[in-house]
Write an enzyme that holds these catalytic residues in place. Structure first.
Site, short mmCIF file in Angstrom:
data_model
loop_
_atom_site.label_atom_id
_atom_site.label_comp_id
_atom_site.label_asym_id
_atom_site.label_seq_id
_atom_site.Cartn_x
_atom_site.Cartn_y
_atom_site.Cartn_z
N GLU A 92 0.88 -1.20 0.08
CA GLU A 92 0.00 0.14 0.03
C GLU A 92 0.93 1.13 0.02
O GLU A 92 1.61 1.38 0.89
CB GLU A 92 -0.92 -0.11 1.07
N CYS A 126 -1.74 8.51 4.06
CA CYS A 126 -1.50 8.06 2.74
C CYS A 126 -3.18 8.36 2.03
O CYS A 126 -2.87 8.89 1.00
CB CYS A 126 -1.47 6.58 2.44
#
Length: 473
Positions: free
Chosen positions: A238, A272
């Site tokens: 990720e 993120c």
């Protein structure tokens, strides 16, 4: 003895300082590659017994581990606040510890019965999942405890053992979390190995590691993928995002302003999947700018242990310099700073909450991931233009659409290149919903059944109907 005292080396180690005050938080041991080798060997030796406990046995011990984290949540939250910088209150340190417990329990609640692939009277096939072996987990500094749980919980439930390497910036939080979890887990099922880049590189290429899970920057993720190639490890990554939010022309600026703010500034923008560039139509542009500025002005920033604060410092000076440089470029490029942009002198890595209007889409503050408390607000004239801009980068972790119309929201969402598109919210992840990135924001998914089975080897069992007993009703 406190948890922090329990995990610090008796002598030596590296000093960790508070990014809000520059005060010393504690010391962390710095194992080397030889220590990593020993940890992987120990985890591999412990794995068969852990797998043999079966799903029910493993789940019972992981449930006890969740109880242990819940019992020590406040002490862990204080340590997290001091090391990472995030305040105790708001969607920050206490929120993160609550998320650790929630994700552990949610991971255990997912049904894992074998899947029937074919049952047509002539052929019967079902899919089972077996442990991979040892999972190597490498985590970030922004949500160090929560993301560690995202990695270790599915890996452990599926019968793997885990060697976890925390970020060099926030090692104490993860080592402390592992210490608490290990009060309820068998020895060597979960081993935390803090260390520098050499330890991370060794874990990525280690022949005794069967799968890697990484959350962090795209640059580092690519290096980990390359390092894993020779041993053909399974990999879930990720990576970075530069999430776009699109406000449609029927939205109510006052109604969406607080949601927009927290979509962008949760964890002081160090997330993120935070909203990092906001596209607003001509007709609502000034109103959205005004309403967001009002919300931003009301959010207190300061030392995390002060109960009133909901925004904190940047975790490290390197990230502070990135944010400051991008805001300076935005100002030099004609951007209009609505609030913030001028950091005050003093201890800590505090950068003020900053909104910048009137930027072109190619300004660096828009085109590069800032990962901090600075949001560019970009004006658009047509929805097609906004969608093209949103899709114009090589990353696609998340995106959002802001409108009271469900039909319009779905139509726009399906045109956006992102792993998750939120409607009238941003970054609201859910353990029941698979989460992963598009394009260079990574591959593989986490959460829900899809995330669990990525931590296992699928085994298809197939034969003529009646040739073996069905195990699924």
């Amino acid at each position: 003895m406190t948890i922090l005292e329990s995990v610090q080396p008796a002598t030596g180690g590296r000093t960790i300082t508070d990014p809000a005050t520059d005060e010393i938080v504690g010391r962390v041991a710095e194992p080397g590659v030889a220590d990593l080798d020993a940890a992987v060997a120990a985890a591999r030796a412990a794995q068969p017994d852990w797998a043999a406990r079966g799903d029910a046995g493993r789940s019972a011990q992981l449930s006890a581990a969740a109880d242990a984290v819940e019992a020590h949540a406040e002490e862990l939250a204080v340590l997290l606040s001091r090391e990472q910088g995030k305040p105790l209150n708001g969607p920050n340190a206490r929120f993160e510890l609550e998320a650790c417990v929630t994700w552990l329990r949610a991971t255990l609640a997912v049904p894992l019965d074998p899947e029937v692939a074919v049952d047509d009277g002539e052929t019967y096939a079902e899919i089972h999942h077996r442990p991979l072996g040892v999972v190597g987990a490498i985590g970030p500094w922004n949500w160090p405890m929560m993301i560690s749980v995202w990695q270790l919980a599915p890996a452990l439930r599926m019968g793997n053992t885990v060697v976890i390497k925390p970020s060099e910036y926030t090692p104490l939080s993860v080592v402390a979390l592992a210490h608490v979890l290990n009060t309820a887990l068998p020895q060597d099922v979960l081993i935390a190995v803090p260390g520098g880049r050499d330890v991370g590189e060794a874990l990525s290429s280690h022949p005794g590691v069967d799968k890697l899970m990484f959350t962090g920057s795209t640059v580092t993720g690519k290096a980990i993928i390359r390092a894993s190639a020779d041993s053909v490890k399974r990999v879930t990554v990720e990576l970075g995002g530069n999430d776009a939010g699109i406000v449609l022309d029927d939205a109510d600026p006052a109604a969406i302003a607080e949601g927009l703010f927290w979509g962008a500034f949760i964890n002081t923008g160090q997330t993120c999947a935070a909203l990092k560039r906001l596209y607003v139509p001509d007709s609502l542009y000034d109103a959205v700018c005004d309403e967001l500025t009002k919300v931003a002005a009301a959010m207190p920033m300061g030392v995390g242990l002060d109960e009133q604060n909901v925004l904190g410092p940047l975790q490290n000076r390197k990230q502070y310099d990135i944010v400051a440089g991008l805001v300076d470029e935005a100002r030099a490029g004609g951007g209009r700073v609505l609030i913030g942009g001028d950091p005050a002198d003093g201890p800590g890595n505090f950068y003020p909450t900053t909104l910048v209007a009137d930027l072109p889409n190619d300004n660096p503050l828009v085109a590069q991931e800032q990962f901090g408390p600075a949001l560019p607000i970009v004006r658009y004239s047509s929805l097609d233009e906004a969608i093209a801009w949103a899709n114009g980068l090589d990353v696609g972790l998340g995106a959002s659409v802001w409108t009271p119309s469900p039909e319009r929201a779905r139509d726009v969402a399906l045109r956006l290149d992102a792993g998750t598109v939120w409607i009238n919210e941003h970054g609201a992840i859910d353990p029941r919903v698979p989460f992963g990135g598009a394009k260079q924001s990574g591959y593989g998914v986490e959460f829900a059944r899809a995330g669990l089975v990525e931590c296992a080897q699928p085994v298809a069992i197939k034969g003529a109907a009646g040739s073996f007993a069905a195990s699924v009703s």
